[in-house]
Design a protein around this motif. Structure first.
Motif, PDB file in Angstrom:
ATOM      1  N   THR A  72       2.939   0.326  -2.110  1.00  0.00           N
ATOM      2  CA  THR A  72       3.217  -0.904  -3.088  1.00  0.00           C
ATOM      3  C   THR A  72       2.129  -2.052  -2.808  1.00  0.00           C
ATOM      4  OG1 THR A  72       4.697  -2.097  -1.762  1.00  0.00           O
ATOM      5  CG2 THR A  72       5.740  -0.227  -3.347  1.00  0.00           C
ATOM      6  N   ALA A  73       2.038  -3.026  -3.722  1.00  0.00           N
ATOM      7  CA  ALA A  73       1.298  -4.291  -3.390  1.00  0.00           C
ATOM      8  C   ALA A  73       1.729  -4.997  -1.973  1.00  0.00           C
ATOM      9  CB  ALA A  73       1.317  -5.080  -4.782  1.00  0.00           C
ATOM     10  N   ARG A 113       0.757   3.209  -6.151  1.00  0.00           N
ATOM     11  CA  ARG A 113       1.487   2.944  -7.400  1.00  0.00           C
ATOM     12  C   ARG A 113       0.375   1.863  -8.015  1.00  0.00           C
ATOM     13  NH1 ARG A 113       7.526   1.316  -5.518  1.00  0.00           N
ATOM     14  NH2 ARG A 113       7.121  -0.201  -7.046  1.00  0.00           N
ATOM     15  N   LYS A 114       0.829   1.631  -9.226  1.00  0.00           N
ATOM     16  CA  LYS A 114      -0.180   1.006 -10.279  1.00  0.00           C
ATOM     17  C   LYS A 114      -0.141  -0.424  -9.962  1.00  0.00           C
ATOM     18  CE  LYS A 114      -1.182   4.306 -12.668  1.00  0.00           C
ATOM     19  NZ  LYS A 114      -2.345   5.173 -12.554  1.00  0.00           N
ATOM     20  N   ASP A 115       0.866  -1.127  -9.376  1.00  0.00           N
ATOM     21  CA  ASP A 115       0.622  -2.654  -9.139  1.00  0.00           C
ATOM     22  C   ASP A 115      -0.622  -3.048  -8.072  1.00  0.00           C
ATOM     23  OD1 ASP A 115       2.280  -1.342  -7.055  1.00  0.00           O
ATOM     24  OD2 ASP A 115       3.612  -3.127  -6.679  1.00  0.00           O
ATOM     25  N   VAL A 118      -3.778  -3.851  -9.645  1.00  0.00           N
ATOM     26  CA  VAL A 118      -3.488  -5.258  -9.974  1.00  0.00           C
ATOM     27  C   VAL A 118      -4.004  -6.232  -9.105  1.00  0.00           C
ATOM     28  CG1 VAL A 118      -2.142  -7.039 -11.295  1.00  0.00           C
ATOM     29  CG2 VAL A 118      -2.001  -4.625 -11.888  1.00  0.00           C
TER      30      VAL A 118
END
Length: 269
Positions: A72-73, A113-115, A118
């Motif tokens: 995760t971010a 993950r996509k975050d 970002v």
């Protein structure tokens, strides 16, 4: 939740690496001009070794994060943790790299993950900042900081692909396997097996790579050829080493294995 598999190296010894084109000069130009870099190429073709080589060559600490589907971010930026009864902010690997400078390398970034992507965006444009919402900080990356990510286009799916808006934030360097003579030299140096005995192994690897997308999802990596040659140099019979080092890692399908062994016998004898 699995933590980020993070390593930091600052080895004074230059890791061995054989350039295939102008990738070393391109990488150095990118670092000097604060440009983020995307490395793309098949598994085991030397992307990670290349980054380690360039970090040592430039005299920079290297923060490597092996991305996975639970990353995760917060794993990258940091989080509050309990220590001795107090809640203390602890930097993640990306934050430490931005604070200290050097190279932050996210290996197989599409697995995260996509975050995560970002969080990377503000570091990949002219701002070069890392906002930390939980602490209220906005960390400006020093000139010595460089963001490098890698992925294997062969494993891309609709669910695991870099968005065009993310890809276009990086300059990209494409990697492939070395030409046969160069690969023979690398495998021989890494394994201790003579070039004459390595040659048929590299020839077999080439034949198996040609099957990628047909019977195989992925071809034989240079890493596997080195493993196979290392077994042979240690006294393992060639047939056994080829099976363990170059056939079994590629497939669990019994029929495909038989077909690959037929190819191996045709090439090596």
């Amino acid at each position: 939740m699995k933590p980020a598999l993070h390593t930091v190296t600052s080895a004074p010894v230059l890791p061995a690496y054989v350039a295939s084109a102008n990738e070393c000069a391109m990488f150095e130009h990118a670092w000097r001009h604060q440009l983020p870099v995307l490395l793309k190429g098949p598994t085991g073709c030397g992307k990670t070794r290349f980054v380690a080589h360039m970090a040592a060559r430039l005299g920079l600490p290297l923060h490597t994060v092996a991305c996975h589907d639970d990353l995760t971010a917060a794993d990258l930026t940091g989080r509050y943790l309990l220590r001795g009864g107090d809640t203390v902010w602890t930097d993640g690997p990306l934050t430490r790299a931005v604070r200290e400078g050097g190279i932050c390398y996210l290996d197989e970034v599409v697995e995260a993950r996509k975050d995560v992507t970002v969080v990377l965006h503000p570091l990949t444009d002219d701002r070069r900042i890392l906002p930390l919402e939980r602490t209220g900080e906005e960390i400006a990356a020093p000139n010595s900081f460089m963001l490098v990510v890698s992925y294997n286009p062969g494993y891309q799916t609709l669910l695991k692909a870099l968005k065009p808006s993310t890809r276009q934030r990086f300059i990209a360097i494409e990697f492939s396997f070395l030409p046969p003579e160069q690969e023979i030299a690398v495998v021989s140096a890494e394994s201790g097996l003579s070039p004459e005995r390595v040659r048929p192994l590299v020839g077999l690897a080439g034949r198996l790579r040609a099957l990628r997308g047909h019977d195989l999802e992925e071809g034989v990596s240079t890493r596997l050829v080195v493993y196979c040659a290392t077994l042979i140099a240690a006294g393992t019979p060639t047939a056994d080493a080829v099976l363990a080092g170059m056939i079994e890692p590629l497939t669990d399908d019994a029929d495909v294995k038989v077909a690959l062994l037929d190819v191996a016998r045709a090439v090596i004898g």
